[in-house]
Design a protein around this motif. Sequence first.
Motif, mmCIF file in Angstrom:
data_model
loop_
_atom_site.group_PDB
_atom_site.id
_atom_site.type_symbol
_atom_site.label_atom_id
_atom_site.label_comp_id
_atom_site.label_asym_id
_atom_site.label_seq_id
_atom_site.Cartn_x
_atom_site.Cartn_y
_atom_site.Cartn_z
ATOM 1 N N ILE A 1 -4.899 -14.944 -3.815
ATOM 2 C CA ILE A 1 -4.053 -14.432 -4.238
ATOM 3 C C ILE A 1 -4.093 -16.540 -5.101
ATOM 4 C CG2 ILE A 1 -1.240 -16.382 -3.693
ATOM 5 C CD1 ILE A 1 -1.466 -14.322 -1.298
ATOM 6 N N LEU A 2 -5.092 -17.210 -4.934
ATOM 7 C CA LEU A 2 -5.326 -18.464 -5.665
ATOM 8 C C LEU A 2 -6.337 -18.048 -6.388
ATOM 9 C CD1 LEU A 2 -5.779 -21.166 -1.521
ATOM 10 C CD2 LEU A 2 -2.999 -20.319 -3.912
ATOM 11 N N HIS A 3 -6.695 -17.502 -6.513
ATOM 12 C CA HIS A 3 -8.536 -17.099 -7.277
ATOM 13 C C HIS A 3 -8.771 -15.796 -8.377
ATOM 14 C CE1 HIS A 3 -9.278 -20.699 -5.339
ATOM 15 N NE2 HIS A 3 -9.646 -20.258 -4.280
ATOM 16 N N GLY A 4 -7.550 -15.074 -7.107
ATOM 17 C CA GLY A 4 -7.790 -13.207 -8.027
ATOM 18 C C GLY A 4 -6.509 -13.492 -9.201
ATOM 19 N N THR A 5 -7.327 -12.702 -10.459
ATOM 20 C CA THR A 5 -6.570 -12.112 -11.777
ATOM 21 C C THR A 5 -6.393 -10.583 -11.616
ATOM 22 O OG1 THR A 5 -8.652 -12.809 -12.667
ATOM 23 C CG2 THR A 5 -6.828 -14.725 -12.626
ATOM 24 N N PRO A 6 -5.795 -10.286 -12.411
ATOM 25 C CA PRO A 6 -4.065 -11.189 -12.400
ATOM 26 C C PRO A 6 -2.996 -10.777 -10.693
ATOM 27 C CG PRO A 6 -3.890 -9.058 -13.610
ATOM 28 C CD PRO A 6 -5.740 -8.565 -12.605
ATOM 29 N N ARG A 7 -2.694 -12.108 -10.815
ATOM 30 C CA ARG A 7 -2.071 -11.882 -9.500
ATOM 31 C C ARG A 7 -0.918 -11.079 -9.030
ATOM 32 N NH1 ARG A 7 -0.349 -18.198 -8.843
ATOM 33 N NH2 ARG A 7 -1.932 -18.057 -8.074
ATOM 34 N N GLU A 8 -0.236 -10.667 -10.441
ATOM 35 C CA GLU A 8 0.377 -8.746 -10.201
ATOM 36 C C GLU A 8 -0.571 -7.962 -9.427
ATOM 37 O OE1 GLU A 8 3.360 -6.296 -11.194
ATOM 38 O OE2 GLU A 8 3.578 -8.433 -11.257
ATOM 39 N N ARG A 9 -2.211 -7.810 -9.529
ATOM 40 C CA ARG A 9 -2.636 -7.462 -9.060
ATOM 41 C C ARG A 9 -2.200 -7.536 -7.285
ATOM 42 N NH1 ARG A 9 -8.787 -6.867 -8.732
ATOM 43 N NH2 ARG A 9 -9.869 -6.020 -7.214
ATOM 44 N N PHE A 10 -1.952 -8.439 -6.806
ATOM 45 C CA PHE A 10 -1.936 -8.704 -5.381
ATOM 46 C C PHE A 10 -0.638 -8.891 -4.682
ATOM 47 C CE2 PHE A 10 -6.226 -10.704 -6.919
ATOM 48 C CZ PHE A 10 -6.671 -9.137 -5.623
ATOM 49 N N LEU A 11 0.458 -9.130 -5.685
ATOM 50 C CA LEU A 11 1.623 -9.137 -5.060
ATOM 51 C C LEU A 11 2.792 -9.128 -5.974
ATOM 52 C CD1 LEU A 11 1.288 -13.422 -5.852
ATOM 53 C CD2 LEU A 11 1.601 -11.495 -3.618
ATOM 54 N N GLY A 12 2.907 -7.795 -7.380
ATOM 55 C CA GLY A 12 3.496 -7.097 -7.639
ATOM 56 C C GLY A 12 4.408 -5.954 -7.039
ATOM 57 N N TYR A 13 5.742 -6.172 -7.469
ATOM 58 C CA TYR A 13 5.972 -4.716 -6.706
ATOM 59 C C TYR A 13 7.325 -4.367 -7.425
ATOM 60 C CZ TYR A 13 9.285 -8.677 -5.082
ATOM 61 O OH TYR A 13 10.027 -9.864 -5.111
ATOM 62 N N ASP A 14 8.118 -3.229 -7.070
ATOM 63 C CA ASP A 14 9.377 -2.929 -7.395
ATOM 64 C C ASP A 14 10.390 -3.685 -6.833
ATOM 65 O OD1 ASP A 14 11.896 -0.718 -8.734
ATOM 66 O OD2 ASP A 14 10.430 -1.272 -9.652
ATOM 67 N N ALA A 15 11.723 -4.049 -7.563
ATOM 68 C CA ALA A 15 12.384 -4.749 -6.964
ATOM 69 C C ALA A 15 12.697 -3.453 -5.905
ATOM 70 C CB ALA A 15 13.700 -5.184 -7.797
ATOM 71 N N LEU A 16 12.950 -2.529 -5.960
ATOM 72 C CA LEU A 16 13.560 -1.386 -5.567
ATOM 73 C C LEU A 16 13.245 -1.477 -3.846
ATOM 74 C CD1 LEU A 16 11.451 1.412 -4.980
ATOM 75 C CD2 LEU A 16 12.935 1.591 -7.168
ATOM 76 N N GLU A 17 12.149 -2.402 -3.585
ATOM 77 C CA GLU A 17 11.484 -2.573 -2.308
ATOM 78 C C GLU A 17 12.156 -3.883 -1.328
ATOM 79 O OE1 GLU A 17 6.964 -2.818 -2.866
ATOM 80 O OE2 GLU A 17 6.904 -2.056 -4.585
ATOM 81 N N HIS A 18 12.804 -4.023 -1.694
ATOM 82 C CA HIS A 18 13.389 -5.039 -0.761
ATOM 83 C C HIS A 18 13.985 -4.180 0.150
ATOM 84 C CE1 HIS A 18 12.038 -8.468 -2.749
ATOM 85 N NE2 HIS A 18 12.547 -8.188 -4.229
ATOM 86 N N PRO A 19 14.036 -5.031 1.127
ATOM 87 C CA PRO A 19 13.767 -5.949 1.494
ATOM 88 C C PRO A 19 12.167 -5.876 1.839
ATOM 89 C CG PRO A 19 14.947 -4.777 4.033
ATOM 90 C CD PRO A 19 15.613 -4.490 2.076
ATOM 91 N N LEU A 20 11.406 -6.837 1.627
ATOM 92 C CA LEU A 20 10.311 -7.019 1.517
ATOM 93 C C LEU A 20 9.323 -7.783 1.796
ATOM 94 C CD1 LEU A 20 7.839 -4.624 0.613
ATOM 95 C CD2 LEU A 20 8.438 -5.527 -1.895
ATOM 96 N N ALA A 21 8.106 -7.833 2.644
ATOM 97 C CA ALA A 21 7.333 -8.972 3.447
ATOM 98 C C ALA A 21 6.149 -8.744 2.922
ATOM 99 C CB ALA A 21 7.848 -9.189 4.841
ATOM 100 N N LEU A 22 5.865 -10.115 2.331
ATOM 101 C CA LEU A 22 4.200 -9.833 2.097
ATOM 102 C C LEU A 22 3.330 -10.395 3.707
ATOM 103 C CD1 LEU A 22 1.983 -10.064 0.026
ATOM 104 C CD2 LEU A 22 2.464 -12.566 0.140
ATOM 105 N N GLN A 23 2.134 -9.763 3.681
ATOM 106 C CA GLN A 23 1.626 -9.811 5.157
ATOM 107 C C GLN A 23 0.573 -11.007 4.585
ATOM 108 O OE1 GLN A 23 -1.174 -8.042 7.580
ATOM 109 N NE2 GLN A 23 0.083 -8.470 9.421
#
Length: 353
Positions: free
Chosen positions: A52-74
Amino acid sequence: MAELKRNDSLEVARRFSVAPMMDWTTRDYRAFARMLTRHALLYTEMVTTGAILHGTPRERFLGYDALEHPLALQLGGSDAGELAACAAIAEEWGYDEVNLNVGCPSDRVQNNLIGACLMAHPQTVAAAVRAMRDAVSIPVTVKCRIGIDDQDEDADLTRFIRQVADAGCETFIVHARKAWLQGLSPRENRDVPPLNYPRVQRLKAQHPELHIGVNGGIRTLAECRAQLESVDSVMVGREAYRNPWLLASIDEALYGRPGPATSRHGAARALRPYIAGRLAEGARLNHITRHLLGLFQGCPGGRRFRRHLSENAHRDGAGLGVFDDALGLVPEPHETAAPSPARAGHSVSGVPS
């Protein structure tokens, strides 16, 4: 659930969750899961702080679709400052919860003081939880084991929970197996150490003020209900992936609310707009459809469905036509419905959890 406050809503959702699984609980799987359950809590794969801190693009690691809520990041990590920074980023991205992985037994994560090896360092986990809680307003939770290696499943687990709870963690999801960090592979660690559900149940009895969830080996709706008599929540992993139709019974049975899917074909068709959008973004069809291969497990035509996708979805230019052709190979019943709570106590996948 719209009338509830955000964290109250999340606490309701947590009653049933799909476990974070590397390479499996990707954004595409999670979008598919939402065609089957509106209310269960979904988790990302474990994402390390370094990514998360050094990878690019951040979307690759954190991207999601709004329909996924409720959603937790591990999150995977042990440095309190880095975890706090990543928790703040997760909140900025709109995640509903941040969960710290204290359960993964692989050698790779052990070498970086990530995962189950942290069971031996409760003070490190406590410092991380305290830092993350100071950085965000969303819940910070921990997923752990009942112990590692030669730890005492009673005294050492009690000590771990007490120290981390004193740092402000109110929710623990406990995999009811020890992790053996020496001598067993990560795969063997999912099956070889014996399950000890009573230990998790005693933990809840000892800490009524905490949310204690159980994970590990749960395969059926009947087993979920039995666990919920003694703990606050259940987390299901491999069975929810390999037999995804199990999720279609969850909303009615565990939340008392109708689910989105009335048939397997309907769930597949409901995913078409999402697939089209992902293809337009440049995603490959097989990266999406690999998560659907178990949808028609045990149904006439299910094997043809899997084979057609396996043989064609990876081809260059493969699009919705391939998906539609595969779906057409499965006869559609005249009357279809999600598994009723009365019948959902039996797994249809035949895959050991």
